[in-house]
Design a protein around this motif. Structure first.
Motif, PDB file in Angstrom:
ATOM      1  N   VAL A  33      49.278  32.706  46.902  1.00  0.00           N
ATOM      2  CA  VAL A  33      49.942  32.327  45.495  1.00  0.00           C
ATOM      3  C   VAL A  33      48.842  32.502  44.204  1.00  0.00           C
ATOM      4  O   VAL A  33      49.069  33.031  43.114  1.00  0.00           O
ATOM      5  CB  VAL A  33      50.592  31.035  45.488  1.00  0.00           C
ATOM      6  CG1 VAL A  33      51.707  31.055  46.329  1.00  0.00           C
ATOM      7  CG2 VAL A  33      49.752  30.117  45.479  1.00  0.00           C
ATOM      8  N   THR A  38      51.895  32.851  39.340  1.00  0.00           N
ATOM      9  CA  THR A  38      52.950  32.387  38.161  1.00  0.00           C
ATOM     10  C   THR A  38      52.566  33.113  36.826  1.00  0.00           C
ATOM     11  O   THR A  38      51.553  33.311  36.533  1.00  0.00           O
ATOM     12  CB  THR A  38      53.360  30.952  37.911  1.00  0.00           C
ATOM     13  OG1 THR A  38      53.905  30.178  38.941  1.00  0.00           O
ATOM     14  CG2 THR A  38      54.316  30.946  36.765  1.00  0.00           C
ATOM     15  N   HIS A  54      51.870  30.633  51.658  1.00  0.00           N
ATOM     16  CA  HIS A  54      51.509  29.007  51.104  1.00  0.00           C
ATOM     17  C   HIS A  54      51.776  27.957  52.166  1.00  0.00           C
ATOM     18  O   HIS A  54      53.174  28.069  52.692  1.00  0.00           O
ATOM     19  CB  HIS A  54      52.370  28.810  49.809  1.00  0.00           C
ATOM     20  CG  HIS A  54      52.137  27.393  49.141  1.00  0.00           C
ATOM     21  ND1 HIS A  54      51.137  27.206  48.842  1.00  0.00           N
ATOM     22  CD2 HIS A  54      53.087  26.356  49.198  1.00  0.00           C
ATOM     23  CE1 HIS A  54      51.007  26.002  48.331  1.00  0.00           C
ATOM     24  NE2 HIS A  54      52.162  25.197  48.505  1.00  0.00           N
ATOM     25  N   SER A  69      63.550  31.788  49.387  1.00  0.00           N
ATOM     26  CA  SER A  69      63.226  30.458  49.906  1.00  0.00           C
ATOM     27  C   SER A  69      63.161  30.472  51.440  1.00  0.00           C
ATOM     28  O   SER A  69      63.759  31.007  52.050  1.00  0.00           O
ATOM     29  CB  SER A  69      64.099  29.491  49.473  1.00  0.00           C
ATOM     30  OG  SER A  69      64.394  29.413  48.142  1.00  0.00           O
ATOM     31  N   PHE A  82      58.600  27.044  50.481  1.00  0.00           N
ATOM     32  CA  PHE A  82      58.331  27.101  49.158  1.00  0.00           C
ATOM     33  C   PHE A  82      59.615  28.223  48.545  1.00  0.00           C
ATOM     34  O   PHE A  82      60.118  28.904  49.570  1.00  0.00           O
ATOM     35  CB  PHE A  82      56.972  27.734  48.768  1.00  0.00           C
ATOM     36  CG  PHE A  82      56.512  29.020  49.279  1.00  0.00           C
ATOM     37  CD1 PHE A  82      56.579  30.012  48.260  1.00  0.00           C
ATOM     38  CD2 PHE A  82      56.096  29.089  50.541  1.00  0.00           C
ATOM     39  CE1 PHE A  82      56.137  31.386  48.503  1.00  0.00           C
ATOM     40  CE2 PHE A  82      55.585  30.374  51.006  1.00  0.00           C
ATOM     41  CZ  PHE A  82      55.595  31.491  49.997  1.00  0.00           C
ATOM     42  N   THR A  83      59.575  28.424  47.227  1.00  0.00           N
ATOM     43  CA  THR A  83      60.309  29.448  46.841  1.00  0.00           C
ATOM     44  C   THR A  83      59.680  30.356  45.968  1.00  0.00           C
ATOM     45  O   THR A  83      58.602  29.779  45.037  1.00  0.00           O
ATOM     46  CB  THR A  83      61.574  28.826  45.902  1.00  0.00           C
ATOM     47  OG1 THR A  83      62.520  27.949  46.938  1.00  0.00           O
ATOM     48  CG2 THR A  83      62.443  29.794  45.156  1.00  0.00           C
ATOM     49  N   LEU A  84      60.018  31.652  46.058  1.00  0.00           N
ATOM     50  CA  LEU A  84      59.308  32.698  45.059  1.00  0.00           C
ATOM     51  C   LEU A  84      60.584  33.286  44.352  1.00  0.00           C
ATOM     52  O   LEU A  84      61.340  33.894  44.996  1.00  0.00           O
ATOM     53  CB  LEU A  84      58.510  33.581  45.658  1.00  0.00           C
ATOM     54  CG  LEU A  84      57.811  34.647  45.147  1.00  0.00           C
ATOM     55  CD1 LEU A  84      56.792  35.329  45.893  1.00  0.00           C
ATOM     56  CD2 LEU A  84      58.664  35.906  44.581  1.00  0.00           C
ATOM     57  N   ILE A  92      56.990  36.584  38.101  1.00  0.00           N
ATOM     58  CA  ILE A  92      56.985  35.568  39.179  1.00  0.00           C
ATOM     59  C   ILE A  92      56.978  33.885  38.559  1.00  0.00           C
ATOM     60  O   ILE A  92      56.201  33.942  37.879  1.00  0.00           O
ATOM     61  CB  ILE A  92      55.984  36.042  40.307  1.00  0.00           C
ATOM     62  CG1 ILE A  92      56.146  37.030  41.168  1.00  0.00           C
ATOM     63  CG2 ILE A  92      55.561  34.853  41.343  1.00  0.00           C
ATOM     64  CD1 ILE A  92      55.136  37.523  41.756  1.00  0.00           C
ATOM     65  N   SER A  93      57.764  33.368  39.385  1.00  0.00           N
ATOM     66  CA  SER A  93      57.497  31.809  39.241  1.00  0.00           C
ATOM     67  C   SER A  93      57.977  31.315  40.884  1.00  0.00           C
ATOM     68  O   SER A  93      58.520  31.893  41.403  1.00  0.00           O
ATOM     69  CB  SER A  93      58.686  31.149  38.347  1.00  0.00           C
ATOM     70  OG  SER A  93      59.950  31.257  38.899  1.00  0.00           O
ATOM     71  N   TYR A  94      57.219  30.007  41.018  1.00  0.00           N
ATOM     72  CA  TYR A  94      57.248  29.351  42.210  1.00  0.00           C
ATOM     73  C   TYR A  94      57.818  27.890  42.201  1.00  0.00           C
ATOM     74  O   TYR A  94      57.595  27.138  41.285  1.00  0.00           O
ATOM     75  CB  TYR A  94      55.844  29.229  42.668  1.00  0.00           C
ATOM     76  CG  TYR A  94      54.907  30.604  43.490  1.00  0.00           C
ATOM     77  CD1 TYR A  94      55.391  31.261  44.603  1.00  0.00           C
ATOM     78  CD2 TYR A  94      54.223  31.396  42.336  1.00  0.00           C
ATOM     79  CE1 TYR A  94      54.657  32.430  44.649  1.00  0.00           C
ATOM     80  CE2 TYR A  94      53.730  32.654  42.653  1.00  0.00           C
ATOM     81  CZ  TYR A  94      53.997  32.877  43.744  1.00  0.00           C
ATOM     82  OH  TYR A  94      53.313  34.129  44.070  1.00  0.00           O
ATOM     83  N   LEU A  96      56.730  25.226  44.535  1.00  0.00           N
ATOM     84  CA  LEU A  96      55.883  24.825  45.532  1.00  0.00           C
ATOM     85  C   LEU A  96      56.471  23.424  46.154  1.00  0.00           C
ATOM     86  O   LEU A  96      56.164  22.516  45.902  1.00  0.00           O
ATOM     87  CB  LEU A  96      54.535  24.718  45.363  1.00  0.00           C
ATOM     88  CG  LEU A  96      53.995  26.382  44.785  1.00  0.00           C
ATOM     89  CD1 LEU A  96      52.621  26.223  44.539  1.00  0.00           C
ATOM     90  CD2 LEU A  96      54.222  27.247  45.646  1.00  0.00           C
TER      91      LEU A  96
END
Length: 350
Positions: A33, A38, A54, A69, A82-84, A92-94, A96
């Motif tokens: 990541v 992000t 991750h 996810s 985790f989710t991307l 992009i956002s995560y 975690l």
């Protein structure tokens, strides 16, 4: 609610800080990541189709406007998943999981503008009585932890993810192995029962079913769940498949969920695959007091995975009696029935 919204926004940032600098990725191999942080763009970086890892879990980067996810049920009591999310503009956002694991005690929920009050119409409940099949003569650390934790019917902890099935979850039995030596015909009813435990709010606490989630079995298919040997989500193929096979040795099962990004409300579930680990773990459909801590209950594991499909997240230490606890216990059927936390979580979504 304001606190939950702030927590949700900060959780998506996770430990991957925003970056608008030029993207320079290695040509091959998995990405962390930190390499695709992000705020970076999958378009500028040419990252669609690359694998991001991750905390021992991994996902394949989706197209803009989608999120993926990964959720691993493990035997070490730790959260792995985790989710991307890729916005429509490619940013992009995560989410975690480790960044918000402790917030489950407060009932953490990703903001949903149309969420009803989950506490409405909640009766006073008595403590649940554990299934007789749960009485193992061998003491485990897990048993001690579960005994010290609140009962399922008095523990209101929960965490939900940015995911909702707005219609009906249509699913298939895949062309691979199946846990507990189930035939495909038997697997239909076992998996359907696990899914219905979620959609019907099945519990021993006296809660009525006010959840509008729905599932529907369609058919067997020649395809397999899109989960590889490392428990990584390998991408969408248009079908939601349940099967078993070779995944990460520490995982009991892995769920990969794909959603359409929907700012302001929960993301719309488009596909969710589930794979049980039959290479490293033994499963049974009928655990008894003589199973001597050797087998995982396929319906308990299935109910936990179904919870992820319909938007439930993991809860951690101190909540061992809830279905969505991060660890899976051998010879235990308690996760087949939902606790107070799961009921409140589902009501907060549906």
């Amino acid at each position: 609610m304001a606190f939950a919204l702030v927590a949700g926004l900060s959780a998506f940032a996770g430990s991957a800080h925003a970056s608008t600098t030029e993207c320079k990725l290695p040509e091959t191999g998995e990405l962390g990541v930190e390499q695709l942080p992000t705020g970076s763009s999958v378009i500028t970086c040419g990252a669609v189709g690359r694998v991001v890892v991750h905390d021992g879990a991994g996902v394949t980067v989706p197209e803009p406007g989608m999120a993926v996810s990964v959720d691993m049920l493990t035997v070490d009591g730790e959260s792995h998943g985790f989710t991307l999310e890729v916005a429509a503009d490619g940013k992009i956002s995560y989410l975690l999981e480790g960044a918000t694991a402790d917030s489950s005690t407060a009932g953490y929920d990703v903001s949903e503008s149309t969420t009803p009050d989950p506490q409405s119409d909640v009766p006073a409940e008595a403590d649940t009585v554990t299934d007789s099949a749960d009485s193992s003569t061998e003491a485990e650390v897990a048993d001690v932890d579960a005994a010290a934790s609140p009962s399922a019917c008095s523990d209101g902890a929960y965490k939900t993810d940015d995911r909702k099935e707005y219609g009906t979850y249509n699913w298939y039995i895949g062309d691979g192995g199946l846990p507990a030596g189930l035939s495909k015909n038997d697997a239909i009813y076992v998996f359907m029962d696990a899914l219905d435990n979620i959609t019907d709010s099945y519990n021993n606490c006296g809660y009525s079913d006010s959840v509008g989630a729905k599932e529907n079995y369609l058919a067997t298919t020649s395809r397999e769940a899109s989960v590889n040997k490392s428990s990584q989500c390998t991408g969408q193929d248009g079908l939601s498949v349940w099967d078993a096979g070779d995944i990460k040795d520490t995982a009991v099962a892995t769920t990969c969920s794909y959603t359409w990004s929907m700012p302001g409300v929960k993301n719309d579930l488009r596909e969710a695959d589930v794979r049980f680990n039959t290479y490293d773990k033994d499963f049974t459909n009928k655990p008894t007091s003589t199973c001597a801590n050797r087998y995982f209950d396929v319906r308990s594991v299935g109910t936990h995975e179904a919870g992820h499909i319909f938007g439930l997240g993991h809860v951690g230490a101190g909540h061992e009696n809830l279905t969505m606890y991060t660890d899976s216990f051998r010879c235990k059927t308690i996760a087949r029935t939902l606790g107070k936390g799961e009921i409140l979580a589902l009501r907060s979504i549906y």
